[in-house]
Design a protein around this motif. Sequence first.
Motif, PDB file in Angstrom:
ATOM      1  N   SER A  61      21.043  40.257  43.110  1.00 49.02           N
ATOM      2  CA  SER A  61      20.218  39.123  42.757  1.00 49.02           C
ATOM      3  C   SER A  61      21.158  37.960  42.450  1.00 49.02           C
ATOM      4  O   SER A  61      21.953  37.584  43.297  1.00 49.02           O
ATOM      5  N   THR A  62      21.124  37.387  41.264  1.00 48.21           N
ATOM      6  CA  THR A  62      22.028  36.285  40.918  1.00 48.21           C
ATOM      7  C   THR A  62      23.201  36.744  40.060  1.00 48.21           C
ATOM      8  O   THR A  62      24.001  35.925  39.614  1.00 48.21           O
ATOM      9  N   GLU A  63      23.326  38.045  39.823  1.00 52.30           N
ATOM     10  CA  GLU A  63      24.386  38.574  38.961  1.00 52.30           C
ATOM     11  C   GLU A  63      25.590  39.021  39.801  1.00 52.30           C
ATOM     12  O   GLU A  63      25.453  39.783  40.759  1.00 52.30           O
ATOM     13  N   LEU A  64      26.767  38.547  39.423  1.00 53.33           N
ATOM     14  CA  LEU A  64      27.995  38.953  40.101  1.00 53.33           C
ATOM     15  C   LEU A  64      28.389  40.346  39.628  1.00 53.33           C
ATOM     16  O   LEU A  64      28.669  40.562  38.458  1.00 53.33           O
ATOM     17  N   ILE A  65      28.402  41.313  40.559  1.00 53.25           N
ATOM     18  CA  ILE A  65      28.694  42.706  40.228  1.00 53.25           C
ATOM     19  C   ILE A  65      30.193  42.990  40.267  1.00 53.25           C
ATOM     20  O   ILE A  65      30.742  43.645  39.377  1.00 53.25           O
ATOM     21  N   SER A  66      30.862  42.521  41.289  1.00 52.97           N
ATOM     22  CA  SER A  66      32.301  42.761  41.405  1.00 52.97           C
ATOM     23  C   SER A  66      32.944  41.666  42.232  1.00 52.97           C
ATOM     24  O   SER A  66      32.292  41.006  43.039  1.00 52.97           O
ATOM     25  N   GLU A  67      34.238  41.454  42.036  1.00 51.53           N
ATOM     26  CA  GLU A  67      34.993  40.489  42.830  1.00 51.53           C
ATOM     27  C   GLU A  67      36.439  40.947  42.937  1.00 51.53           C
ATOM     28  O   GLU A  67      37.026  41.454  41.978  1.00 51.53           O
ATOM     29  N   GLU A  68      36.995  40.801  44.141  1.00 53.17           N
ATOM     30  CA  GLU A  68      38.377  41.172  44.412  1.00 53.17           C
ATOM     31  C   GLU A  68      39.049  40.034  45.173  1.00 53.17           C
ATOM     32  O   GLU A  68      38.420  39.374  46.001  1.00 53.17           O
ATOM     33  N   TYR A  69      40.334  39.846  44.908  1.00 52.61           N
ATOM     34  CA  TYR A  69      41.108  38.830  45.609  1.00 52.61           C
ATOM     35  C   TYR A  69      42.394  39.465  46.132  1.00 52.61           C
ATOM     36  O   TYR A  69      42.949  40.371  45.511  1.00 52.61           O
ATOM     37  N   PHE A  70      42.852  38.948  47.281  1.00 56.09           N
ATOM     38  CA  PHE A  70      44.024  39.530  47.913  1.00 56.09           C
ATOM     39  C   PHE A  70      44.958  38.425  48.393  1.00 56.09           C
ATOM     40  O   PHE A  70      44.507  37.389  48.881  1.00 56.09           O
ATOM     41  N   SER A  71      46.244  38.653  48.255  1.00 58.33           N
ATOM     42  CA  SER A  71      47.223  37.732  48.814  1.00 58.33           C
ATOM     43  C   SER A  71      47.252  37.920  50.322  1.00 58.33           C
ATOM     44  O   SER A  71      46.682  38.866  50.858  1.00 58.33           O
ATOM     45  N   GLU A  72      47.957  37.055  51.035  1.00 59.29           N
ATOM     46  CA  GLU A  72      47.951  37.122  52.497  1.00 59.29           C
ATOM     47  C   GLU A  72      48.622  38.381  53.016  1.00 59.29           C
ATOM     48  O   GLU A  72      48.356  38.818  54.130  1.00 59.29           O
ATOM     49  N   ASP A  73      49.486  38.985  52.197  1.00 59.59           N
ATOM     50  CA  ASP A  73      50.126  40.233  52.625  1.00 59.59           C
ATOM     51  C   ASP A  73      49.350  41.468  52.181  1.00 59.59           C
ATOM     52  O   ASP A  73      49.836  42.585  52.278  1.00 59.59           O
ATOM     53  N   GLY A  74      48.093  41.268  51.672  1.00 61.84           N
ATOM     54  CA  GLY A  74      47.207  42.375  51.370  1.00 61.84           C
ATOM     55  C   GLY A  74      47.281  42.924  49.967  1.00 61.84           C
ATOM     56  O   GLY A  74      46.631  43.917  49.648  1.00 61.84           O
ATOM     57  N   ILE A  75      48.058  42.297  49.085  1.00 63.65           N
ATOM     58  CA  ILE A  75      48.195  42.778  47.709  1.00 63.65           C
ATOM     59  C   ILE A  75      47.028  42.276  46.863  1.00 63.65           C
ATOM     60  O   ILE A  75      46.721  41.083  46.851  1.00 63.65           O
ATOM     61  N   SER A  76      46.367  43.200  46.146  1.00 64.29           N
ATOM     62  CA  SER A  76      45.237  42.837  45.296  1.00 64.29           C
ATOM     63  C   SER A  76      45.717  42.045  44.088  1.00 64.29           C
ATOM     64  O   SER A  76      46.762  42.341  43.509  1.00 64.29           O
ATOM     65  N   ASP A  77      44.963  41.026  43.714  1.00 62.17           N
ATOM     66  CA  ASP A  77      45.332  40.176  42.586  1.00 62.17           C
ATOM     67  C   ASP A  77      44.061  39.845  41.818  1.00 62.17           C
ATOM     68  O   ASP A  77      43.134  39.241  42.359  1.00 62.17           O
ATOM     69  N   SER A  78      43.978  40.263  40.563  1.00 55.18           N
ATOM     70  CA  SER A  78      42.781  40.029  39.754  1.00 55.18           C
ATOM     71  C   SER A  78      42.720  38.606  39.217  1.00 55.18           C
ATOM     72  O   SER A  78      41.685  38.156  38.742  1.00 55.18           O
ATOM     73  N   ASN A  79      43.832  37.861  39.300  1.00 59.86           N
ATOM     74  CA  ASN A  79      43.877  36.496  38.784  1.00 59.86           C
ATOM     75  C   ASN A  79      44.598  35.598  39.789  1.00 59.86           C
ATOM     76  O   ASN A  79      45.764  35.274  39.627  1.00 59.86           O
ATOM     77  N   PRO A  80      43.899  35.197  40.858  1.00 59.28           N
ATOM     78  CA  PRO A  80      44.562  34.460  41.932  1.00 59.28           C
ATOM     79  C   PRO A  80      44.747  32.965  41.689  1.00 59.28           C
ATOM     80  O   PRO A  80      45.117  32.234  42.600  1.00 59.28           O
TER      81      PRO A  80
END
Length: 221
Positions: free
Chosen positions: A100-119
């Motif tokens: 609905s309007t609630e954000l359930i999850s979010e992920e961010y990745f650098s261009e080399d594929g490394i996950s970053d929780s604070n981009p």
Amino acid sequence: MNKNHEVITDTSKYQPYFYRITSNDNLNILMRVFFMDSAPYYEYRATRFDSTEKFSQTEVLFYESGKRKEVSQFDALNDQTIDVRYYESGGIKSKKIWKSTELISEEYFSEDGISDSNPNIIELGQERDMENWRIFLMEKLQYPLVARRMGHSGTVLLGFDINLNGEMENIQVVNSSKVHSSLEKEALRVAKAYKGTWTPKIVFGKPEKSRLVLPIYFKLN
């Protein structure tokens, strides 16, 4: 071109550097927008099981190279939206899931594929940019005489890209069929005359091209 591959001649309503192919029936909608060199720019698909159901929708925005830039999928049965953004190299930049309007999850990745929780994301459309835009509209926007005489009012939804330098590109009216043509033309005229710049969206410390949709209001006193 339209869905019958007939050339669009009214360039006051359709930008000349795109052509659009659209088809629809009661259960399916398909719209594709291309650059004049046939590279894809935007695609919209919607489908439903029967006429009583809400449409499930998929929107795809492409880089000028033809590679996917953003994909947004809305599942009407589960009321869930998945937004995925891509680097031009093909790797996933971010993934967000909404219920609905609630954000359930979010992920961010650098261009080399490394996950970053604070981009270190700086969103497009800073308060100062919006204030400069509002002041410009107040000074330059004119109510078309023909629309005033005929009693036409409404809200023009103006869509445009912000390039890496903060300049406006690919300016077009998103809700063209729902506003009087004179209001549409005036909104485009003013937007194309704007010489100000916007703060580009920053992800992982780098500016990126972004899409912005803003309303322009025409109200009769």
